[in-house]
Design an enzyme around this catalytic site. Structure first.
Site, mmCIF file in Angstrom:
data_model
loop_
_atom_site.group_PDB
_atom_site.id
_atom_site.type_symbol
_atom_site.label_atom_id
_atom_site.label_comp_id
_atom_site.label_asym_id
_atom_site.label_seq_id
_atom_site.Cartn_x
_atom_site.Cartn_y
_atom_site.Cartn_z
ATOM 1 N N TYR A 1 -13.986 18.808 -16.841
ATOM 2 C CA TYR A 1 -14.490 17.433 -16.810
ATOM 3 C C TYR A 1 -15.535 17.322 -15.696
ATOM 4 O O TYR A 1 -15.302 17.765 -14.574
ATOM 5 C CB TYR A 1 -13.328 16.460 -16.582
ATOM 6 C CG TYR A 1 -13.813 15.069 -16.271
ATOM 7 C CD1 TYR A 1 -14.591 14.380 -17.197
ATOM 8 C CD2 TYR A 1 -13.535 14.470 -15.062
ATOM 9 C CE1 TYR A 1 -15.072 13.113 -16.913
ATOM 10 C CE2 TYR A 1 -14.002 13.202 -14.766
ATOM 11 C CZ TYR A 1 -14.778 12.527 -15.699
ATOM 12 O OH TYR A 1 -15.257 11.292 -15.404
ATOM 13 N N ASP B 1 -5.442 20.099 -14.959
ATOM 14 C CA ASP B 1 -5.736 18.786 -15.532
ATOM 15 C C ASP B 1 -5.294 18.843 -16.990
ATOM 16 O O ASP B 1 -5.905 19.513 -17.821
ATOM 17 C CB ASP B 1 -7.230 18.487 -15.413
ATOM 18 C CG ASP B 1 -7.589 17.096 -15.949
ATOM 19 O OD1 ASP B 1 -6.821 16.559 -16.770
ATOM 20 O OD2 ASP B 1 -8.643 16.567 -15.550
ATOM 21 N N LYS C 1 -6.555 7.713 -20.303
ATOM 22 C CA LYS C 1 -6.771 8.213 -21.669
ATOM 23 C C LYS C 1 -5.530 7.993 -22.534
ATOM 24 O O LYS C 1 -5.132 6.873 -22.736
ATOM 25 C CB LYS C 1 -7.190 9.682 -21.626
ATOM 26 C CG LYS C 1 -8.250 10.003 -20.563
ATOM 27 C CD LYS C 1 -9.555 9.267 -20.769
ATOM 28 C CE LYS C 1 -10.545 9.664 -19.685
ATOM 29 N NZ LYS C 1 -11.701 8.822 -19.606
ATOM 30 N N ARG D 1 0.830 -1.217 0.000
ATOM 31 C CA ARG D 1 0.000 0.000 0.000
ATOM 32 C C ARG D 1 0.862 1.264 0.000
ATOM 33 O O ARG D 1 0.399 2.345 -0.332
ATOM 34 C CB ARG D 1 -0.975 -0.007 1.188
ATOM 35 C CG ARG D 1 -1.903 1.192 1.222
ATOM 36 C CD ARG D 1 -3.191 0.962 2.020
ATOM 37 N NE ARG D 1 -3.001 0.184 3.205
ATOM 38 C CZ ARG D 1 -2.464 0.613 4.354
ATOM 39 N NH1 ARG D 1 -2.060 1.869 4.448
ATOM 40 N NH2 ARG D 1 -2.334 -0.195 5.391
HETATM 41 C C1 LIG Z 1 -10.101 15.627 -18.638
HETATM 42 C C2 LIG Z 1 -10.396 14.464 -17.724
HETATM 43 N N1 LIG Z 1 -9.891 14.453 -16.489
HETATM 44 C C3 LIG Z 1 -10.138 13.440 -15.639
HETATM 45 C C4 LIG Z 1 -10.934 12.377 -15.995
HETATM 46 C C5 LIG Z 1 -11.210 11.281 -15.006
HETATM 47 O O1 LIG Z 1 -10.405 10.183 -15.274
HETATM 48 P P1 LIG Z 1 -10.773 8.682 -14.851
HETATM 49 O O2 LIG Z 1 -11.945 8.280 -15.662
HETATM 50 O O3 LIG Z 1 -9.509 7.951 -15.128
HETATM 51 O O4 LIG Z 1 -11.108 8.706 -13.408
HETATM 52 C C6 LIG Z 1 -11.486 12.336 -17.280
HETATM 53 C C7 LIG Z 1 -12.355 11.212 -17.681
HETATM 54 O O5 LIG Z 1 -13.004 11.232 -18.691
HETATM 55 C C8 LIG Z 1 -11.206 13.401 -18.158
HETATM 56 O O6 LIG Z 1 -11.715 13.440 -19.411
#
Ligand SMILES: Cc1ncc(COP(=O)(O)O)c(C=O)c1O
Length: 373
Positions: A96, A167, A192, A45
């Protein structure tokens, strides 16, 4: 190493084990919850060699220290949860949805306060600052592809005493380095482009600030919702080919964006690589490529659904960053009220571009004919 390496070389060479006789050139998957005492790790962990390898590569690419999480949302929530109760957050109205939803819920419980802004308008973002601890940015945004001027916003936010987190999922560490632009924290959904095969969920936080890093590390161990070694291994395998995948996907995206813009059924295209896109000038300055996300608008949701229903190569599915081209009418989801109902988000993959265009143009022509009759 005393040689400065290009990021596409770093993606291939970093995070491998020592070059010792007989040692594997690829790090094996370490499926062990516990380790012999006296070494770097004691318990699964707190650390795992497969996380460490992935973190080493991501850290090298972003120019900071990385921590991997069980998903992109795991990484996002780790950053947001760290804020003291009562903190103010400024964030994109089109971030998001998971990140926004996290903040909305925290606000409902009185933990955070927030203001939503259009990140492509630097002056209005900075005007929204009033007792703000964190400027949360996403650039380009999901799904509207708005581009934030990260350097200007980071400077303004720092002057106002706020931290800046970005992000950078759509840009990947190869196309944008937010820490170099002045951000304090970078977040990725590794799910992604970084892993790139639509078969893994993982996330990462990267920072240069030792205190932030140590605190996040401690909380990750205590929170316990950690990444699996197998997922980390798969993500690193995917990351090795990110430069190649992106190269192809970006060329495809640019070509499709141009052709979509000329189709009579399409009223608007957003792609930062198009010279007349509102985000083009800033993206050209702060990115090393324009990415592979394209949005286009048609008249309404019914027409958009007819288009997605007619596609045979492009896949109607959410998520993005895989080898395959996917299309998603974002307005079909709760929480996407700011998205025009006829907007289709296209994640352009690595297929042969003429096959993609034949598929898309056939679907667009079909609705166009239907409209005419
Ligand atoms: C820009 C962006 N940030 C974060 C996330 C969240 O990622 P996860 O689905 O791996 O939790 C997504 C998911 O679509 C996203 O498009």
């Amino acid at each position: 190493m005393n040689q400065e390496l290009h990021p596409s070389t770093v993606a291939v060479t970093a995070g491998r084990g020592p070059r010792e006789p007989g040692a594997p050139t690829n790090l094996p998957v370490t499926l062990s919850s516990t380790f012999h005492p006296g070494g770097e790790r004691i318990y699964g962990r707190h650390g795992n060699p497969n996380w460490s390898a992935l973190e080493e590569v991501l850290g090298a690419l972003e120019g900071g220290r990385a921590l991997v999480y069980a998903s992109g949302m795991g990484a996002i929530s780790a950053v947001l949860e760290r804020l003291p109760v009562g903190s103010g957050v400024v964030m994109p109205f089109d971030a998001y949805y998971g990140a926004r939803k996290f903040v909305y819920e925290a606000a409902e419980h009185g933990r955070l306060a927030y203001k939503e802004v259009d990140v492509s308008d630097t002056a209005s973002v900075l005007e929204a600052f009033d007792s703000v601890e964190l400027l949360w940015l996403e650039s380009p945004t999901n799904p509207l592809l708005n581009v934030a001027d990260i350097a200007a916003l980071a400077e303004g936010a720092h002057e106002r005493g706020a931290l800046v987190a970005v992000d950078s999922t759509f840009a990947t560490p190869l196309l944008q380095r937010p820490l170099d632009l002045g951000a304090d924290i970078v977040v990725h959904s590794i799910t992604k482009y970084i892993s790139g095969h639509s078969d893994v969920l993982l996330g990462a936080v990267v920072t240069r600030d030792d205190q932030t890093f140590e605190e996040l590390l401690k909380r990750r161990s205590l929170g316990g919702a950690i990444a699996g070694p197998m997922e980390s291994w798969l993500a690193l395998r995917g990351l090795r080919t990110l430069p190649l995948r992106l190269e192809r996907a970006q060329v495809n995206a640019g070509e499709l964006a141009r052709r979509l813009g000329a189709h009579p059924v399409v009223s608007r295209v957003r792609y930062p690589g198009l010279p007349d896109d509102p985000g083009h000038e800033v993206a050209a300055r702060q990115m090393d490529g324009f990415g592979a996300m394209v949005c286009f608008e048609v008249a309404d949701a019914v027409m958009a659904d007819r288009i997605t229903g007619a596609l045979e190569v492009v896949v109607d599915a959410t998520s993005l960053g895989g080898l395959e081209t996917t299309i998603d009418r974002r307005s079909r989801y709760l929480g996407e009220e700011a998205v025009p109902e006829g907007l289709l988000r296209l994640n352009v993959g690595v297929e042969f571009v003429e096959d993609l265009w034949t598929d898309l143009s056939r679907a667009l022509d079909a609705v166009s004919l239907n409209r005419a009759t």
